[in-house]
Design a protein around this motif. Structure first.
Motif, short mmCIF file in Angstrom:
data_model
loop_
_atom_site.label_atom_id
_atom_site.label_comp_id
_atom_site.label_asym_id
_atom_site.label_seq_id
_atom_site.Cartn_x
_atom_site.Cartn_y
_atom_site.Cartn_z
N ALA A 85 0.92 -1.20 0.07
CA ALA A 85 0.15 0.07 -0.06
C ALA A 85 1.03 1.29 0.00
O ALA A 85 1.75 1.41 0.77
N ASN A 107 1.14 5.36 0.03
CA ASN A 107 0.42 6.63 0.27
C ASN A 107 0.53 7.72 -1.06
O ASN A 107 1.85 7.68 -1.25
N GLU A 164 -3.21 4.64 -1.49
CA GLU A 164 -4.00 5.15 -0.46
C GLU A 164 -4.09 6.77 -0.63
O GLU A 164 -3.01 7.35 -0.78
N THR A 201 -6.39 10.56 0.66
CA THR A 201 -7.07 11.21 1.80
C THR A 201 -8.33 11.49 1.30
O THR A 201 -8.67 11.62 0.20
N ALA A 248 -7.70 2.97 -1.23
CA ALA A 248 -7.90 3.20 0.08
C ALA A 248 -8.04 4.46 0.39
O ALA A 248 -7.32 5.21 0.07
N ASP A 308 -7.36 6.85 3.51
CA ASP A 308 -6.46 6.83 4.47
C ASP A 308 -6.83 7.96 5.68
O ASP A 308 -7.38 8.89 5.38
N ASP A 309 -6.79 7.42 6.91
CA ASP A 309 -7.15 8.49 8.08
C ASP A 309 -8.43 8.65 7.78
O ASP A 309 -8.97 9.81 8.23
N LYS A 337 -9.50 3.23 5.95
CA LYS A 337 -8.51 2.98 7.00
C LYS A 337 -8.83 3.86 7.96
O LYS A 337 -8.60 5.30 7.89
N ASP A 371 -8.56 6.23 11.22
CA ASP A 371 -7.52 6.90 11.85
C ASP A 371 -7.30 6.52 13.41
O ASP A 371 -8.19 6.25 14.14
N GLU A 418 -6.04 1.38 11.96
CA GLU A 418 -4.41 1.96 12.18
C GLU A 418 -4.24 1.98 13.33
O GLU A 418 -4.97 2.59 14.37
N GLN A 472 -3.86 -2.89 11.80
CA GLN A 472 -2.52 -2.60 11.52
C GLN A 472 -2.03 -1.78 12.55
O GLN A 472 -2.46 -1.00 13.30
N SER A 524 3.72 -2.84 9.02
CA SER A 524 3.91 -1.13 8.96
C SER A 524 4.95 -1.12 7.61
O SER A 524 5.68 -1.80 7.65
#
Length: 206
Positions: free
Chosen positions: A36, A38, A70, A72, A97, A99-100, A120, A122, A156, A176, A206
């Motif tokens: 994955a 970012n 990933e 946002t 995905a 993220d956060d 995912k 946060d 996460e 994770q 990670s």
């Protein structure tokens, strides 16, 4: 990273990270391993994300099904070309995905019909989750939201056994964090050095 995000160089940096990540995983020779990566909002908005991803996959030989991009939440609010690019990536077999999730600007309405495969959650939601009923309620709500949209939720920042047990009891499947493994060098990953004591819980190193 915040400094890089303010510079046009973040696009070039993101391109390099994509290529290195794909090449590293492809070189490990384990068909069960994926990666994955970012991707910065600036890189997504540049319109170069699709060719960047294609270039990384072609140069590394990594199957598209083993790559997750990933982004946002805020990226979903951008103009239509962003949605079109993410749709193209998914058509190629790459997963997308958010993220956060839960800390950005997007409305839940934006998730409906969006080209997204994974949420995912946060790690903010895990702060004092063992003792704070409101945090536990939020964790359950995010899990239920993902379930109702048929989207897997990765939690996460799981750092200790107590939180791991709590999340398992809530029904969280994908986790994770440091409770599984600290960040590893490629050689350590290839050697299977990450913690397998929680093999019954799908984990993301990670």
């Amino acid at each position: 990273m915040p400094l890089a995000e303010e510079s046009p160089l973040i696009t070039e940096l993101g391109r390099w990270v994509l290529r290195e990540a794909c090449a590293t995983i492809a070189g490990l020779g384990d068909a069960d391993l994926g990666v994955a990566v970012n991707v910065s909002a600036r890189q997504v908005r540049s319109g170069e994300l699709v060719p960047d991803v294609l270039g990384a996959l072609e140069s590394s030989g990594l199957p598209s099904s083993r790559l997750i991009v990933e982004i946002t939440e805020s990226v979903l609010l951008d103009d239509s070309h962003v949605i079109e690019d993410l749709t193209v990536l998914r058509q190629l077999g790459v997963r997308v995905a958010i993220d956060d999730f839960g800390t950005g600007w997007s409305s839940l309405a934006y998730l409906v019909g969006m080209p997204v495969d994974i949420l995912k959650m946060d790690q903010y939601f895990l702060s004092d989750v063992e003792h704070d009923p409101a945090r536990r309620a939020m964790c359950r709500a995010v899990l239920q939201l993902g379930s109702s949209l048929d989207l897997p939720v990765i939690v996460e920042g799981v750092k200790d056994e107590a939180v791991l047990t709590l999340l398992r009891d809530m029904g969280h499947r994908y986790l994770q964090g440091y409770v599984f493994a600290r960040p590893l060098e490629a050689a350590q990953l290839a050697a299977g050095a990450w913690d397998v004591q929680h093999a019954d819980t799908p984990a993301v190193p990670s």
